[in-house]
Design an enzyme around this catalytic site. Sequence first.
Site, mmCIF file in Angstrom:
data_model
loop_
_atom_site.group_PDB
_atom_site.id
_atom_site.type_symbol
_atom_site.label_atom_id
_atom_site.label_comp_id
_atom_site.label_asym_id
_atom_site.label_seq_id
_atom_site.Cartn_x
_atom_site.Cartn_y
_atom_site.Cartn_z
ATOM 1 N N GLY D 55 -1.976 68.509 -6.558
ATOM 2 C CA GLY D 55 -2.533 69.844 -6.454
ATOM 3 C C GLY D 55 -2.245 70.443 -5.090
ATOM 4 O O GLY D 55 -2.070 69.724 -4.108
ATOM 5 N N GLY D 57 -3.376 72.832 -1.716
ATOM 6 C CA GLY D 57 -4.604 72.897 -0.940
ATOM 7 C C GLY D 57 -4.694 71.756 0.060
ATOM 8 O O GLY D 57 -5.676 71.659 0.794
ATOM 9 N N HIS D 58 -3.684 70.890 0.083
ATOM 10 C CA HIS D 58 -3.698 69.752 1.001
ATOM 11 C C HIS D 58 -2.638 69.899 2.093
ATOM 12 O O HIS D 58 -2.273 68.929 2.741
ATOM 13 C CB HIS D 58 -3.469 68.449 0.234
ATOM 14 C CG HIS D 58 -4.384 68.264 -0.925
ATOM 15 N ND1 HIS D 58 -5.751 68.283 -0.778
ATOM 16 C CD2 HIS D 58 -4.144 68.094 -2.236
ATOM 17 C CE1 HIS D 58 -6.313 68.122 -1.965
ATOM 18 N NE2 HIS D 58 -5.364 68.020 -2.874
ATOM 19 N N HIS D 220 -11.063 66.835 -2.740
ATOM 20 C CA HIS D 220 -11.302 67.996 -3.609
ATOM 21 C C HIS D 220 -12.800 68.230 -3.705
ATOM 22 O O HIS D 220 -13.316 68.571 -4.763
ATOM 23 C CB HIS D 220 -10.776 67.771 -5.025
ATOM 24 C CG HIS D 220 -9.409 67.199 -5.078
ATOM 25 N ND1 HIS D 220 -9.172 65.847 -5.138
ATOM 26 C CD2 HIS D 220 -8.208 67.804 -5.082
ATOM 27 C CE1 HIS D 220 -7.864 65.650 -5.172
ATOM 28 N NE2 HIS D 220 -7.256 66.806 -5.139
#
Lengths: 195, 195, 331, 331
Positions: D55, D57-58, D220
């Site tokens: 995903g 966002g990192h 997350h």
Amino acid sequence: MELTLEKYLVWMKEFAQKISDQKDYLSDLDSKIGDGDHGNNMARGLKAVSESLAAKKPTDLTTALKITAMALISKVGGAAGPLYGTAFLEMAKLSGQTTDLDQLLVAAVAGLQKRGGAQAGDKTMVDVWLPIVNKLKADQLTDEEIQEAVKSTKPMEAKKGRASYLGERSVGHLDPGAVSSGYLFETMLQAEVGK
Amino acid sequence: MELTLEKYLVWMKEFAQKISDQKDYLSDLDSKIGDGDHGNNMARGLKAVSESLAAKKPTDLTTALKITAMALISKVGGAAGPLYGTAFLEMAKLSGQTTDLDQLLVAAVAGLQKRGGAQAGDKTMVDVWLPIVNKLKADQLTDEEIQEAVKSTKPMEAKKGRASYLGERSVGHLDPGAVSSGYLFETMLQAEVGK
Amino acid sequence: MKKIINDPQDVVAEMVDGMVRAYPQLVKKIPETFAMIRSDQASMKDKVGIVSGGGSGHEPTHAGFVGKGMLSAAVAGQVFTSPTPDQIYAAIKAVNTGKGVFLVIKNYSGDVMNFDMAKDMAEMDDIPVKSIVVDDDIAVENSLYTQGKRGVAGTVLMHKVLGAAADQGASLDDLEQLAQQVLPHINTIAVALSAATVPEVGKPGFELAEDEIEYGVGIHSEPGYRREKIKPSKELVAELVAKLDNSLQLSKDKKYAILVNGMGATPLMEQYIFTHDVLNKLAEKSIEPTFVKVGNYMTSLDMAGISLTIFELADEKWLDYLNYPVETIAW
Amino acid sequence: MKKIINDPQDVVAEMVDGMVRAYPQLVKKIPETFAMIRSDQASMKDKVGIVSGGGSGHEPTHAGFVGKGMLSAAVAGQVFTSPTPDQIYAAIKAVNTGKGVFLVIKNYSGDVMNFDMAKDMAEMDDIPVKSIVVDDDIAVENSLYTQGKRGVAGTVLMHKVLGAAADQGASLDDLEQLAQQVLPHINTIAVALSAATVPEVGKPGFELAEDEIEYGVGIHSEPGYRREKIKPSKELVAELVAKLDNSLQLSKDKKYAILVNGMGATPLMEQYIFTHDVLNKLAEKSIEPTFVKVGNYMTSLDMAGISLTIFELADEKWLDYLNYPVETIAW
Ligand SMILES: Nc1ncnc2c1ncn2[C@@H]1O[C@H](COP(=O)(O)OP(=O)(O)O)[C@@H](O)[C@H]1O
Ligand SMILES: Nc1ncnc2c1ncn2[C@@H]1O[C@H](COP(=O)(O)OP(=O)(O)O)[C@@H](O)[C@H]1O
Ligand SMILES: [Mg+2]
Ligand SMILES: [Mg+2]
Ligand SMILES: [Mg+2]
Ligand SMILES: [Mg+2]
């Protein structure tokens, strides 16, 4: 109970609509025990399913199922994508041999369990798919049965998926994937697919 | 009005105490029109001055002034460090020739203006130093005069230092460096330095 | 204030120690100071040393840029407070190989005065010292009667250019000339979503409402030129690029380098989205930058916000300097 | 939610474009995907490709680690959502030079399933594919009946080790063996000061009071194992190192690498102070790490917090792999 192309298209249309309507609710559920994206994931996927079916205008059920599977696999992402995608892919594969709804769904749920490794009671969508396929085979599927299956996930402690990180704290919440699966079967009944 | 070592040490002790007492107030003032560290900067510096004077036990005024300047220069940092440091360094330099307080402070304020380039009315500590040195020369320095000089910075618009970035918005606030300089001269009177 | 710190008074001491202990192969501390020099300084010969520094809270600036091809030393002050002359002087002495030392100073009164005093000290030791005062922030108007423009993220590009030139053997005079030539071509402007909280102060430097931003803030929570409601990245970019266009007279016939700088609490995702919008906005003017860098380089503690630096590459060599290899913690 | 973005639905697309346009010399996008490969991929011969992803966002994970000596490709999913198999498959095809492709997967059900499906697709194309599922987060107990431990910041060290080995010519089987040997020696644990806000969700994943922290959170906003009042950095370190000691059996006779990782909104100043405390705590056990890295490597959008990874260097070569030179945006 034969699944025809026409009924299938109606079903997907209604399912897409339902997901779009309930997008925020699904994400809310997911933010309680997951990461808050299940509604967005499913909405993105079902939008792609609708667009892809509209663009490619399949003339047979197998193609329609395959288009659905591919759209879900390539657009949903997360855990739900491969799970729903696999379910529809298994149906597509089998649909060359039979269009019997029960048999198609039996194949779907087997694929789903193989992909995700979840058992009954793990607080996942499997807890909706398994009882519903059984009821369907027994010709006893009603909206109430679907509601019940969905609600059954509430007291469970999650063993698979993100919710499992919560351990006991996952108890008391509906599983978002179970809820979206509930919509799948509700709209299936509405579309009178098996009739 | 001769500045003696004894009186000087009393003065610095009182000044350090005052700064320590008013540390938060000075920082509060600075956070209105600067970056909120003037109290911390001065307190760190005056603590070093006290410690250094106590440790090195100067036996003459020049050494005492030099110790003060070095402690301020190496501990205050920011804008106030070089300014106060330069002021005391200029006093130290001149103190070999004269110990007259007026003359020492005239040299100090000249160094301060050379270092920082601020004029009267720029809303800096110079707006306290200049009038006070004049009053002192005229032998008219009182607590009220000091208060007045400090307050005079309130309506000014800052032209130097961080407060100048505020432009018109700096109007209506006391200049923190002016306030700490006010303490310097208040404690000078208290220590009866010139008497 | 919620921070991963111990006593607020010890933040700089502990940070500096953390840094030199984490990267002993790159930086070491001059004992009893917060000045950090290259670990291989002892092997340096015949090169001009470059010293920069300033208040702490802008990490990785300045020590993150100490190393081969960039700075020789960085001097850290207290948080948002200029370092003191004695420490700057210690750094100057430590990095002088006989060819002199060049100082990179950000235009804040404290920095300018403290570095000036250090320069005086070094000159008394017969160490030749020259300097540049970086004032790239175009948010504040320049004026003879004020402090002038502030030095912000563009300073990192100045470090890079000078460091590369020094490593290739530039003399102290060469560096002074280069710095003066480069200076007007580096312009920066920022937008803040929230202010920084200085540990010893314990509350943010200013307050912005949950839907407010402020254009033109400095790197110590200095006020900017306008507050308004948060807008899409595209519109923030339009505002900032228009300001830079105004000051630099952007032209498709010139070459540019871009630095998109996160202020500390702004995630890289937002920085890349902002970069995307900057590149689009410049493309409208048929400008495609020849060098782009994105990340947290000149931060302001935990401030959320971003700055955009445009560096007009008026001389071809400047691009080579930007691309010149370095061995630092953070470039 | 105050973020520098445009439409929340477009964050990943715009970020990916911003990244490849900022660093065209390092990464390029496979058209119509969010998969990024090395810009010099065409010149690659006879080396096993390494593909990672997950995903978004990192950031800088994963695309920030694409380049010589590290990853061959990174596939970005939606925010905190695994990428889809078709995109992973596209990356596998693009980087296969005939020697096969190795996948680095973080242990999240979505990632595992999507990468598995991509693997199936590649195998239908006769591309040999092997993989490792990284599960370095010791906050969650492992168990046969659950998803098991999560994959977090230690994944970056896995990328580094495998990337160096692959660049030196390791075969697909070598890499699988290396990955399996390395895996149990990389352990991570985090502490959060605040949760991340996913742009499409618009509010933080969980709420912490102004004086609260939570130990053991995931990347997350997965819940951790304990909430309590904020403590000095020293005490946070004591808690985290004790956990890691328990899982790794720290010993002065072994060698260790350390990764201190900021979660996105935590300033470097705090990270260095934390590092300082970690090094002190390890020194109490007479352990001096032979490799230390500090910075934002595996972030969680705008989450404030920090993670500590300890990597026991059971094999001397592993340190060489960590020090092996790379050309990436972010290592
Ligand atoms: N291993 C699994 N087997 C079956 N269903 C699963 C599994 N893991 C997750 N799920 C289902 O997926 C849902 C979450 O989907 P979604 O939120 O879209 O993905 P993610 O968890 O990656 O964010 C859960 O509510 C659950 O029903
Ligand atoms: N150029 C200058 N000349 C005289 N005084 C100045 C000048 N610049 C700043 N000051 C004084 O310094 C004070 C601020 O000191 P301080 O807060 O300790 O340093 P900084 O501004 O670096 O944070 C101001 O209030 C002002 O009185
Ligand atoms: Mg989810
Ligand atoms: Mg101040
Ligand atoms: Mg200051
Ligand atoms: Mg997800």
